[in-house]
Motif scaffolding. Structure first.
Motif: not given
Length: 322
Positions: A5-14
């Protein structure tokens, strides 16, 4: 799956910061998850530097930028021994250079001579530097993200093959679509507003990256998928066994680092897509980024106007899955 979930959130932010470059963002994240280094190549203004800064901005990590220039010295990167004086108990003390950070941006890396580029090699591969006979370790989270401009020729120094091979991925950035271009203009216009500056920044802890890497280590890869990876690499080394035209186009095949990169990146891609095992689609999704900088094209390929991508696409069509 908190790490996922954290990595997906990072992906969305980028992706919100790098409009129209979802594939580039995904490849950068895969390299981070694989503990690898990245070479970003694209024309000026295509958000190469912005992509690196966006990753560092949304990670709880130290960020360092090195602007490569023809007069740069190796010690400007690694650091050097500082003289403290005759009266000091310890006459010399190591002053770390900008390479000692979590995310290191090597901007326009091909503008510096080979001696300076070689200073990156030990840090990229061994995760350490040696100065005055002393070894200094890199931080646990360490990633070199280099950029270069493909059309600049004057005042540039092509990266040596040994250094190219140490990049896990070579990511090529192209122009955005017309629709994305409009979104880019609106994004940059909006970044000057007070509401944007007051917007809460999302930061992902380094521990989430380490947890994700541990989960990726558990992703299964079958014998058939391992054979597929080996066959893809073998086609670059023994192209005549697969196709006569292919043999004319390849001069130097992929090193074992290429197959290792495919194994790591395909497992990370499967994890990111919430799969427990690697599929052919995972391998095909990363094969270009992992191999394009490791294939040496012949003069005939260049004369015919073929690129590494063209040759890799041909190899993917020729190599069958066992």
């Amino acid at each position: 799956m908190l790490a996922h979930q954290s990595i997906k959130q990072l992906q969305q932010c980028m992706e919100q910061s790098i409009i129209g470059q979802e594939t580039v963002v995904k490849s950068i994240l895969l390299s981070l998850l694989c503990n690898g280094n990245v070479l970003l190549e694209g024309l000026p203004g295509l958000a190469k530097t912005r992509a690196v800064k966006s990753l560092a901005e949304h990670l709880v990590a130290d960020f360092s930028r090195i602007q490569f220039t023809p007069d740069l010295l190796p010690s400007d990167i690694t650091g050097s021994e500082m003289y403290l004086g005759e009266d000091s108990a310890q006459r010399f003390e190591f002053e770390p250079g900008p390479i000692f950070a979590n995310i290191v941006l090597a901007d326009e890396v091909n503008r510096a001579p080979a001696k300076v580029q070689a200073a990156l090699l030990e840090a990229m591969e061994e995760r350490q530097v040696t100065v005055a006979g002393q070894t200094h370790k890199m931080p646990p989270l360490f990633m070199v993200m280099a950029t270069q401009n493909p059309i600049e020729q004057e005042g540039t120094y092509p990266l040596p093959e040994a250094q190219m091979d140490r990049f896990l991925m070579h990511i090529s950035i192209d122009y955005p679509s017309d629709t994305d271009e409009k979104a880019v203009m609106r994004l940059v216009r909006g970044e000057t507003s007070s509401s944007f500056n007051n917007k809460e920044k999302i930061s992902i802890a380094q521990e989430e990256v380490f947890s994700a890497r541990a989960e990726i280590d558990q992703i299964e890869i079958s014998d058939a998928m391992e054979e597929y990876i080996v066959s893809l690499v073998a086609a670059t080394r023994r192209p005549a066994d697969f196709d006569a035209d292919l043999a004319r186009y390849i001069q130097v095949g992929v090193s074992p680092r290429g197959s290792i990169a495919l194994d790591k990146a395909s497992r990370a891609h499967a994890w990111l897509e919430e799969r427990t095992s690697v599929t052919p689609d995972d391998i095909r999704a990363v094969v270009s980024d992992c191999l394009r900088h490791r294939i040496g094209l012949s003069y005939e390929a260049q004369a015919d106007g073929l690129t590494s991508n063209d040759v890799i696409n041909k190899i993917v069509k020729l190599v069958a899955i066992a």
